[in-house]
Motif scaffolding. Sequence first.
Motif, PDB file in Angstrom:
ATOM      1  N   ALA A  32      14.830  17.616  45.528  1.00  0.00           N
ATOM      2  CA  ALA A  32      15.829  17.186  46.504  1.00  0.00           C
ATOM      3  C   ALA A  32      15.090  16.563  47.674  1.00  0.00           C
ATOM      4  N   PHE A  33      15.534  15.347  48.069  1.00  0.00           N
ATOM      5  CA  PHE A  33      14.817  14.615  49.107  1.00  0.00           C
ATOM      6  C   PHE A  33      15.768  13.677  49.823  1.00  0.00           C
ATOM      7  N   MET A  34      15.836  13.774  51.114  1.00  0.00           N
ATOM      8  CA  MET A  34      16.641  12.907  51.963  1.00  0.00           C
ATOM      9  C   MET A  34      18.109  12.874  51.534  1.00  0.00           C
ATOM     10  N   GLY A  35      18.645  14.053  51.211  1.00  0.00           N
ATOM     11  CA  GLY A  35      20.048  14.157  50.848  1.00  0.00           C
ATOM     12  C   GLY A  35      20.376  13.707  49.443  1.00  0.00           C
ATOM     13  N   GLU A  36      19.355  13.464  48.609  1.00  0.00           N
ATOM     14  CA  GLU A  36      19.560  12.970  47.244  1.00  0.00           C
ATOM     15  C   GLU A  36      18.663  13.740  46.278  1.00  0.00           C
ATOM     16  N   LEU A  37      18.831  13.464  44.995  1.00  0.00           N
ATOM     17  CA  LEU A  37      17.991  14.052  43.955  1.00  0.00           C
ATOM     18  C   LEU A  37      17.100  12.974  43.368  1.00  0.00           C
ATOM     19  N   TRP A  38      15.810  13.257  43.311  1.00  0.00           N
ATOM     20  CA  TRP A  38      14.845  12.317  42.733  1.00  0.00           C
ATOM     21  C   TRP A  38      14.316  12.905  41.426  1.00  0.00           C
ATOM     22  N   MET A  39      14.494  12.185  40.325  1.00  0.00           N
ATOM     23  CA  MET A  39      13.912  12.568  39.045  1.00  0.00           C
ATOM     24  C   MET A  39      12.639  11.742  38.875  1.00  0.00           C
ATOM     25  N   LEU A  40      11.501  12.442  38.821  1.00  0.00           N
ATOM     26  CA  LEU A  40      10.182  11.809  38.874  1.00  0.00           C
ATOM     27  C   LEU A  40       9.500  11.849  37.517  1.00  0.00           C
ATOM     28  N   GLY A  41       8.998  10.704  37.076  1.00  0.00           N
ATOM     29  CA  GLY A  41       8.138  10.646  35.909  1.00  0.00           C
ATOM     30  C   GLY A  41       8.757  11.210  34.646  1.00  0.00           C
ATOM     31  N   GLY A  42       7.919  11.878  33.808  1.00  0.00           N
ATOM     32  CA  GLY A  42       8.356  12.404  32.517  1.00  0.00           C
ATOM     33  C   GLY A  42       7.927  11.505  31.380  1.00  0.00           C
ATOM     34  N   ARG A  43       8.474  11.779  30.191  1.00  0.00           N
ATOM     35  CA  ARG A  43       8.043  10.982  29.039  1.00  0.00           C
ATOM     36  C   ARG A  43       9.110  10.918  27.965  1.00  0.00           C
ATOM     37  N   SER A  44       8.942   9.947  27.117  1.00  0.00           N
ATOM     38  CA  SER A  44       9.715   9.766  25.897  1.00  0.00           C
ATOM     39  C   SER A  44       8.740   9.756  24.735  1.00  0.00           C
ATOM     40  N   VAL A  45       9.143  10.330  23.616  1.00  0.00           N
ATOM     41  CA  VAL A  45       8.251  10.327  22.457  1.00  0.00           C
ATOM     42  C   VAL A  45       8.070   8.925  21.905  1.00  0.00           C
ATOM     43  N   VAL A  46       8.944   8.004  22.307  1.00  0.00           N
ATOM     44  CA  VAL A  46       8.861   6.622  21.824  1.00  0.00           C
ATOM     45  C   VAL A  46       8.014   5.757  22.741  1.00  0.00           C
ATOM     46  N   THR A  47       8.298   5.815  24.042  1.00  0.00           N
ATOM     47  CA  THR A  47       7.632   4.919  24.985  1.00  0.00           C
ATOM     48  C   THR A  47       6.508   5.577  25.762  1.00  0.00           C
ATOM     49  N   GLY A  48       6.360   6.905  25.616  1.00  0.00           N
ATOM     50  CA  GLY A  48       5.280   7.590  26.303  1.00  0.00           C
ATOM     51  C   GLY A  48       5.640   7.992  27.715  1.00  0.00           C
ATOM     52  N   GLU A  49       4.621   8.383  28.471  1.00  0.00           N
ATOM     53  CA  GLU A  49       4.833   8.841  29.848  1.00  0.00           C
ATOM     54  C   GLU A  49       5.237   7.666  30.745  1.00  0.00           C
ATOM     55  N   THR A  50       5.936   8.012  31.815  1.00  0.00           N
ATOM     56  CA  THR A  50       6.431   6.977  32.720  1.00  0.00           C
ATOM     57  C   THR A  50       6.183   7.387  34.170  1.00  0.00           C
ATOM     58  N   GLY A  51       6.121   6.402  35.025  1.00  0.00           N
ATOM     59  CA  GLY A  51       6.072   6.642  36.458  1.00  0.00           C
ATOM     60  C   GLY A  51       7.410   6.351  37.104  1.00  0.00           C
ATOM     61  N   ARG A  52       8.416   6.214  36.270  1.00  0.00           N
ATOM     62  CA  ARG A  52       9.734   5.828  36.755  1.00  0.00           C
ATOM     63  C   ARG A  52      10.338   6.924  37.644  1.00  0.00           C
TER      64      ARG A  52
END
Length: 612
Positions: free
Chosen positions: A484-504
């Motif tokens: 939770a940051f600045m009144g919102e929710l931030w979903m950071l990074g993670g991965r997909s088994v297809v495309t791999g890890e992300t910085g999204r």
Amino acid sequence: MINHRQCRVPVLSALLFGTAAALACTVNEPQAHHHHAASEARAKAITPLWIGPAFSGSWYTPSRSGEGFIVQVLDNGSVVAIWFTFPPEGSAAQQAWVFAQGGTIDGNRVRFDQVFTTRGPRFGAGFDPAARVLQPWGTLELTFSDCNTGEVSYAGPAQWGSATRAIQRLTSIDELGCGSKQRLTSSGARSLAGLRQRSAAWYDPTHSGEGWFVEELPDGRAVSYWFTYDENGEQAWTVGVAKHSGERIEIGTSVRPIGTHFGADFDPIEVQRQSWGSYTLAFDNCSIGTLNYASALPAFGSGSLRPQRLTRLAGSVCIEGTPRAPTGGSWSSGAVMPEPQSEHATADWNGRFYVAGGFGAARGFKRYDPASNSWTALADIPGGRDHALALALGENLFVTGGFSNGLGGDQSNAGWRYVEAENRWEAVPGLPFNAASGAASINGYAYFANDSGDVVQFDPRLRRSRIIAAHPTGGPRDHSQLVAFMGELWMLGGRSVVTGETGRVSVFDPASETWREGPALQFPRGGFAAATTATQIIVSGGEMIISGNFARTETEAIAAGENAWSMLPALPIAMHGMGGVTSGNAFYVLGGSTLAGGVRNRGEVQIYRWTP
């Protein structure tokens, strides 16, 4: 900005002169004017409707122009409301207001059992808070059919009666409306211009019992209601609208509506909008200001007061200065975990850090005290888990979800609540069985992310939940982190088994209930540590097992209002599957494994400290 092709009469006319056409204008949401307007996507139908930050504002019944409701959804999940109206009987020169607090949200409904009228103090320098008399009034309930319409039901004393009426939105709070955020950086973070919000209830502690409800509007104006008393100690209220600079609101003409009565005797034609006078509210900072007033009515006179912020609206943020990412710090070591763990659940609760389950101690539950740099073993969680989620919310510490993997213990429940006073656990029906993607609390709700990118919103009071569908273009987010940051929710990074890890980074706005792209991490990663301070997010470590096979050391941070992440000194020991928490000017990385995609636990506590 208001869409002026649809809104030809300013809201000032609606509030001060009661024209229904002008009132309708404020319902039109501002048009988006930022770089990410095209990339924003409405979350898939989030049902049922739950009251959130966007429901703060003023509401009214069109056929009863001249009276209405101010609703404030607070950051603790409760609601306050005030009904500006007229007395059911007595002189036509009198006014009335009904105050409701402690409103309990139940989906699309909020009920108030603490409803009062008041009388007693005299306006001005002789105001005596001790003279205020609280008079229980009855009950009030607001039910919303959507973000702009609803109904009010009330049951008051005999002379007030009871009824149910339709209501619609009169004002929308800047940056908290039904539409998407307007003030964003080019990368999708909230800009500082949108983080100086002063919409709130304000009061002078020496005049407790009167105060101001300030609403900053999306078009650069502000509405200020002043709820007070007249020279006889009877309720009085004024309302004014003015341009504001962010540091100063100058109400050139505040009006005092009089002339009619409450209930069936209400007649909008009889409402006389008496000129009360003017006042200026100048803010020293986010929490205190100076109000100078000069009334045209002899009974009110002139004077000066020192208002302080009394409430904080859900989703509203006010930041002093210009925060920066903490780039100049250094790493050190803390006390090693009693049992080395990885892929454990982590929560910060009342300034101490808790870890539960994971590889190395599937049912283990421990507390770390940053002040003493020491660990304490606590009662085991009922069922063995790895990749579980934990969060603290008020008096609750929840551990839920994860993978049981035959780890033993009670597996009949998704999750539990820790009863600290008795060092024991109790099952909590309704907690989701999400895993490996982080959890966060905001506005009185708990949010649990899933590896699919979906998020479950959980109401701890009613133990109900609803699903917020994943960012439509975000993809799977296994081993991401939700903060939770600045009144919102931030979903950071993670991965997909297809495309791999992300910085999204995907940002969910609880007011508009929309997702948008946020500032991407400099390095893709999954299974990393993440935590927030009041003005910063810090992430560290993690692993790459799809797009390589190694643990990360890179550490980065972003501050409120910044457009991009900044690199910090690297994590001394590459790690994944660890917990991240902050305390003061320190970021703690608890435990983890040095083997990407596997378990090689060392129990390290790595601490990054910086000078503010």
